[in-house]
Enzyme design. Structure first.
Site, PDB file in Angstrom:
ATOM      1  N   CYS A  42     -39.238  -7.390 -22.362  1.00 16.53           N
ATOM      2  CA  CYS A  42     -39.383  -8.812 -22.036  1.00 16.53           C
ATOM      3  C   CYS A  42     -40.029  -8.947 -20.649  1.00 16.53           C
ATOM      4  O   CYS A  42     -39.833  -8.109 -19.780  1.00 16.53           O
ATOM      5  CB  CYS A  42     -38.022  -9.502 -22.039  1.00 16.53           C
ATOM      6  N   ASP A  44     -39.166 -10.919 -18.457  1.00 12.89           N
ATOM      7  CA  ASP A  44     -38.113 -11.306 -17.513  1.00 12.89           C
ATOM      8  C   ASP A  44     -38.112 -10.383 -16.280  1.00 12.89           C
ATOM      9  O   ASP A  44     -38.076  -9.165 -16.414  1.00 12.89           O
ATOM     10  CB  ASP A  44     -36.745 -11.233 -18.226  1.00 12.89           C
ATOM     11  N   ARG A  46     -35.970  -9.575 -14.319  1.00 16.26           N
ATOM     12  CA  ARG A  46     -34.754  -8.789 -14.071  1.00 16.26           C
ATOM     13  C   ARG A  46     -34.687  -7.519 -14.897  1.00 16.26           C
ATOM     14  O   ARG A  46     -33.699  -6.784 -14.846  1.00 16.26           O
ATOM     15  CB  ARG A  46     -33.523  -9.662 -14.344  1.00 16.26           C
ATOM     16  N   HIS A  98     -32.973  -7.904 -23.896  1.00 16.52           N
ATOM     17  CA  HIS A  98     -31.894  -7.998 -22.911  1.00 16.52           C
ATOM     18  C   HIS A  98     -31.002  -9.185 -23.235  1.00 16.52           C
ATOM     19  O   HIS A  98     -31.487 -10.230 -23.688  1.00 16.52           O
ATOM     20  CB  HIS A  98     -32.456  -8.122 -21.487  1.00 16.52           C
ATOM     21  N   CYS A 101     -31.404 -13.445 -22.837  1.00 16.05           N
ATOM     22  CA  CYS A 101     -32.856 -13.671 -22.885  1.00 16.05           C
ATOM     23  C   CYS A 101     -33.172 -15.155 -23.111  1.00 16.05           C
ATOM     24  O   CYS A 101     -32.795 -15.738 -24.132  1.00 16.05           O
ATOM     25  CB  CYS A 101     -33.492 -12.838 -23.986  1.00 16.05           C
TER      26      CYS A 101
HETATM   27 CO    CO Z   1     -36.081 -12.255 -22.002  1.00 19.54          CO
END
Ligand code: CO
Length: 210
Positions: A42, A44, A46, A98, A101
């Protein structure tokens, strides 16, 4: 100092540290990359592939998009996949989702949020394929977590449907495909599904002339 200037300063310090540890680090890596893994994760911020797996530059070939999807008309993903499998000859492909999400969460609502609706539609399909299992979970966070796991599983299966993976399985018995989910709350990765090379797939998706 502007915030982005800090990145450039940190970069100088990082490069100096690498060279101090290993004087040949950059000259060696600049000549070739031989990563063993393709990571589809992803976007993302993090979930950085190298940090959470303790790997270095040169070890993982990375593709990231919103909600780590493998969409069979996505030329970007397909180009990465073909290069990783046919040129770099990676041994493993990891689809890493994750928990928490936002992409999966958004796909489970009925809000339109713009062009990303089209991308998230793929996740709504995962919901439909698994409607009973998902909708029978009463707790909202647990329901989203289940969808995050099912989404990763679906993307692993989507990889196995591509002619790129099927051809490689037939010719070299690689790569193995892994579905993992990373926990934002504890930093731990949970393996949830895998398809070793040669795994039987639904014959509807099988190409027999590769
Ligand atoms: Co995500």
């Amino acid at each position: 100092m502007k915030s982005y200037e800090k990145l450039l300063l940190e970069n100088k310090a990082w490069a100096a540290e690498r060279v101090a540890d290993d004087p040949t680090f950059f000259t060696r890596l600049s000549k070739l990359q031989t990563p063993e893994y393709l990571w589809i994760g992803c976007s993302d911020s993090r979930v950085p592939a190298n940090e959470i797996t303790g790997t270095q530059p040169g070890e993982i070939f990375v593709h990231r998009n919103i909600a780590n999807l493998v969409v069979n008309t996505d030329l970007n993903m397909l180009s990465v996949l073909q290069y990783a499998v046919e040129v770099l000859k990676v041994k493993h492909i990891i689809v890493c989702g994750h928990y928490g999400c936002g992409g999966v969460k958004a796909a489970m609502t009925n809000n339109s949020i713009g062009i990303i609706d089209k991308w998230l539609r793929n996740i709504k399909d995962v919901h439909r394929f698994n409607r009973q299992e998902v909708d029978s979970i009463e707790n909202e966070d647990e329901r989203v977590d289940k969808m995050i796991e099912l989404n990763v599983k679906e993307q692993v299966m989507n990889l196995a449907k591509t002619s790129i993976v099927q051809k490689a399985w037939k010719n070299s018995n690689t790569p193995h495909i892994h579905g993992w989910v990373y926990g934002l709350k504890d930093g731990l990765i949970k393996p949830i599904f895998e398809m070793p090379a040669g795994t039987h797939i639904d014959p509807i998706y099988e190409y027999d002339n590769l």
